[in-house]
Design a protein around this motif. Structure first.
Motif, PDB file in Angstrom:
ATOM      1  N   MET A   1     -42.304   0.624   9.558  1.00 17.05           N
ATOM      2  CA  MET A   1     -42.992   0.880   7.726  1.00 17.05           C
ATOM      3  C   MET A   1     -43.118  -0.543   7.527  1.00 17.05           C
ATOM      4  O   MET A   1     -42.582  -1.136   7.813  1.00 17.05           O
ATOM      5  CB  MET A   1     -41.438   1.890   7.177  1.00 17.05           C
ATOM      6  CG  MET A   1     -40.961   2.281   7.913  1.00 17.05           C
ATOM      7  SD  MET A   1     -41.889   4.257   7.306  1.00 17.05           S
ATOM      8  CE  MET A   1     -41.847   4.076   5.818  1.00 17.05           C
ATOM      9  N   PRO A   2     -44.847   0.088   6.356  1.00 16.10           N
ATOM     10  CA  PRO A   2     -44.861  -1.110   5.935  1.00 16.10           C
ATOM     11  C   PRO A   2     -44.660  -1.226   4.584  1.00 16.10           C
ATOM     12  O   PRO A   2     -43.630  -0.722   4.026  1.00 16.10           O
ATOM     13  CB  PRO A   2     -46.917  -0.531   5.737  1.00 16.10           C
ATOM     14  CG  PRO A   2     -46.442   1.645   5.745  1.00 16.10           C
ATOM     15  CD  PRO A   2     -45.189   1.645   6.663  1.00 16.10           C
ATOM     16  N   GLY A  26     -52.364  -3.698   5.985  1.00 15.91           N
ATOM     17  CA  GLY A  26     -51.855  -2.737   5.724  1.00 15.91           C
ATOM     18  C   GLY A  26     -50.943  -2.315   5.572  1.00 15.91           C
ATOM     19  O   GLY A  26     -49.583  -2.180   4.658  1.00 15.91           O
ATOM     20  N   TRP A  27     -50.413  -2.923   3.636  1.00 10.71           N
ATOM     21  CA  TRP A  27     -49.494  -2.902   2.932  1.00 10.71           C
ATOM     22  C   TRP A  27     -49.484  -2.275   2.048  1.00 10.71           C
ATOM     23  O   TRP A  27     -50.402  -1.406   1.793  1.00 10.71           O
ATOM     24  CB  TRP A  27     -48.255  -4.223   2.086  1.00 10.71           C
ATOM     25  CG  TRP A  27     -48.134  -5.790   2.751  1.00 10.71           C
ATOM     26  CD1 TRP A  27     -49.181  -5.796   4.052  1.00 10.71           C
ATOM     27  CD2 TRP A  27     -46.742  -6.138   2.390  1.00 10.71           C
ATOM     28  NE1 TRP A  27     -47.987  -7.423   4.161  1.00 10.71           N
ATOM     29  CE2 TRP A  27     -46.877  -7.334   3.226  1.00 10.71           C
ATOM     30  CE3 TRP A  27     -46.489  -5.918   1.557  1.00 10.71           C
ATOM     31  CZ2 TRP A  27     -45.856  -8.007   2.666  1.00 10.71           C
ATOM     32  CZ3 TRP A  27     -45.135  -6.891   0.818  1.00 10.71           C
ATOM     33  CH2 TRP A  27     -44.647  -8.076   1.812  1.00 10.71           C
ATOM     34  N   ASN A  28     -48.446  -1.483   1.562  1.00 11.82           N
ATOM     35  CA  ASN A  28     -48.536   0.097   0.754  1.00 11.82           C
ATOM     36  C   ASN A  28     -49.015  -1.311  -0.781  1.00 11.82           C
ATOM     37  O   ASN A  28     -48.091  -1.932  -0.723  1.00 11.82           O
ATOM     38  CB  ASN A  28     -46.929   0.140   0.310  1.00 11.82           C
ATOM     39  CG  ASN A  28     -46.922   1.959   2.006  1.00 11.82           C
ATOM     40  OD1 ASN A  28     -47.755   2.071   2.284  1.00 11.82           O
ATOM     41  ND2 ASN A  28     -46.048   1.540   1.408  1.00 11.82           N
ATOM     42  N   VAL A  29     -49.695  -0.972  -1.226  1.00 14.05           N
ATOM     43  CA  VAL A  29     -49.722  -1.808  -2.712  1.00 14.05           C
ATOM     44  C   VAL A  29     -50.050  -0.872  -4.437  1.00 14.05           C
ATOM     45  O   VAL A  29     -50.181  -0.022  -4.580  1.00 14.05           O
ATOM     46  CB  VAL A  29     -51.617  -2.057  -3.002  1.00 14.05           C
ATOM     47  CG1 VAL A  29     -51.932  -2.896  -3.852  1.00 14.05           C
ATOM     48  CG2 VAL A  29     -51.570  -3.148  -0.807  1.00 14.05           C
ATOM     49  N   VAL A  30     -49.003  -1.189  -4.732  1.00  8.91           N
ATOM     50  CA  VAL A  30     -48.994  -1.203  -6.339  1.00  8.91           C
ATOM     51  C   VAL A  30     -49.689  -1.881  -7.540  1.00  8.91           C
ATOM     52  O   VAL A  30     -49.576  -3.109  -7.181  1.00  8.91           O
ATOM     53  CB  VAL A  30     -47.604  -0.306  -6.705  1.00  8.91           C
ATOM     54  CG1 VAL A  30     -47.786   0.193  -8.354  1.00  8.91           C
ATOM     55  CG2 VAL A  30     -46.871   0.345  -5.806  1.00  8.91           C
ATOM     56  N   ARG A  47     -52.230   4.418   0.367  1.00 15.78           N
ATOM     57  CA  ARG A  47     -51.317   3.164   0.412  1.00 15.78           C
ATOM     58  C   ARG A  47     -51.518   2.611  -0.756  1.00 15.78           C
ATOM     59  O   ARG A  47     -51.426   1.449  -0.919  1.00 15.78           O
ATOM     60  CB  ARG A  47     -51.306   2.395   1.562  1.00 15.78           C
ATOM     61  CG  ARG A  47     -50.777   2.750   2.673  1.00 15.78           C
ATOM     62  CD  ARG A  47     -50.984   2.366   4.688  1.00 15.78           C
ATOM     63  NE  ARG A  47     -50.192   2.729   5.688  1.00 15.78           N
ATOM     64  CZ  ARG A  47     -50.164   1.642   6.498  1.00 15.78           C
ATOM     65  NH1 ARG A  47     -50.542   1.049   6.862  1.00 15.78           N
ATOM     66  NH2 ARG A  47     -49.148   2.460   7.243  1.00 15.78           N
ATOM     67  N   LEU A  48     -52.213   3.137  -2.263  1.00 14.90           N
ATOM     68  CA  LEU A  48     -52.756   2.299  -2.950  1.00 14.90           C
ATOM     69  C   LEU A  48     -52.435   2.786  -4.331  1.00 14.90           C
ATOM     70  O   LEU A  48     -53.132   4.116  -4.072  1.00 14.90           O
ATOM     71  CB  LEU A  48     -54.078   1.644  -2.615  1.00 14.90           C
ATOM     72  CG  LEU A  48     -54.583   1.119  -3.955  1.00 14.90           C
ATOM     73  CD1 LEU A  48     -53.712  -0.223  -4.082  1.00 14.90           C
ATOM     74  CD2 LEU A  48     -55.974   0.354  -4.180  1.00 14.90           C
ATOM     75  N   GLY A  73     -41.041   4.891  -1.789  1.00 14.68           N
ATOM     76  CA  GLY A  73     -39.743   4.833  -1.909  1.00 14.68           C
ATOM     77  C   GLY A  73     -38.764   3.579  -1.744  1.00 14.68           C
ATOM     78  O   GLY A  73     -37.726   3.223  -1.762  1.00 14.68           O
ATOM     79  N   GLY A  74     -39.757   2.654  -2.458  1.00 10.87           N
ATOM     80  CA  GLY A  74     -39.396   1.462  -2.717  1.00 10.87           C
ATOM     81  C   GLY A  74     -40.073   0.733  -3.030  1.00 10.87           C
ATOM     82  O   GLY A  74     -41.830   0.410  -2.539  1.00 10.87           O
TER      83      GLY A  74
END
Length: 276
Positions: A1-2, A26-30, A47-48, A73-74
């Motif tokens: 999971m990223p 490949g990260w999820n970015v907020v 993912r963004l 999710g976190g």
């Protein structure tokens, strides 16, 4: 999971460069910013997440954290990047602007951190990266309030790192020197001038010219700082401080290794002679 990173102040400069860097990996970015409607480069995708957060608005902080958790999710890494710098002699700075400087650079950073800590603890750990400055280690004229906030961030982060280690949460400080972003332009635009303080004028002009030369010299790019942030987020070390820029690294080493009297004499010679 990223993994997921949560970044404040992502509308420009270091924050935007960091958002792009982590997304490329490949990260999820907020990516949080005060006015998402004005953003044209960062767009919502799988993912963004681009969402509103004003560090002076606690309701927006909570809403952004909730949106991030609902979307991904976190949260694994927090980057406290939002900040700005006042510029001018202390006497010319209004109490209102001084309060804003601390509200953004210190209390806003603390409020975002407070909002993220329950998420990190519930997950069993994570990383908090506070974008400080070489100005949290060394000082220069006409930036007393900025230095005051960054020294506060340094002390807060170091102390916090000890207590959060018990929760498997690491704390890291990013300490760039001059960076080629709009930060410097805003700093000059925030220049505080009081016509009644004319005795400072000659000195101020000399120091402003000195800084203008520094900002056009061999400074770091926002992308280089983002690379260091990525390294800090992934190196799994207990390292606390990351100085960026060889020129400023030398000065930081001088500050930490030279005796107090010798260091102050060196700095006074530079900045007092600049105004002679």
């Amino acid at each position: 999971m990223p993994k997921t990173i949560f970044i404040t102040g992502a509308s420009s400069g270091i924050g935007k460069a960091a958002a792009k860097r982590f997304a490329e990996q490949g990260w999820n970015v907020v990516a949080t910013l005060r006015n998402p409607a004005d953003e044209t480069e960062l767009c919502n995708s799988e993912r963004l997440l681009v969402t509103r957060l004003d560090v002076q608005d606690k309701a927006s902080i909570g809403a952004a954290v909730d949106a991030a958790v609902a979307c991904f999710g976190g949260i694994d890494v927090l980057v406290n990047n939002a900040g700005f710098s006042l510029f001018g002699v202390f006497e010319a700075l209004s109490p209102q602007k001084i309060q804003e400087q601390f509200a953004v650079n210190v209390f806003g950073l603390m409020d975002v951190t407070r909002a993220l800590l329950p998420v990190l603890r519930q997950q069993g750990g994570g990383t908090i990266i506070n974008v400080s400055s070489s100005g949290g280690v060394i000082t220069v004229p006409l930036m007393s309030m900025y230095h005051a906030t960054k020294f506060a961030v340094e002390g807060f982060s170091e102390s916090l790192s000890y207590e959060l280690a018990s929760q498997n949460i690491s704390v890291k400080l990013i300490e760039p020197g001059a960076v080629r972003t709009q930060f410097g332009a805003r700093m000059f635009s925030e220049f505080a001038h009081d016509p009644s303080l004319a005795s400072y004028d000659f000195y101020i002009e000399k120091i402003k010219a000195l800084y203008a030369g520094m900002l056009t010299g061999d400074t770091s790019s926002a992308e280089q700082v983002a690379d260091v942030i990525f390294g800090a987020a992934t190196d799994r070390s207990a390292r606390l401080r990351y100085v960026i820029g060889e020129d400023i690294a030398k000065l930081v080493r001088t500050r930490r290794e030279m005796g107090e009297e010798s260091y102050l004499a060196l700095m006074r010679e530079q900045f007092l002679s600049s105004g002679a």
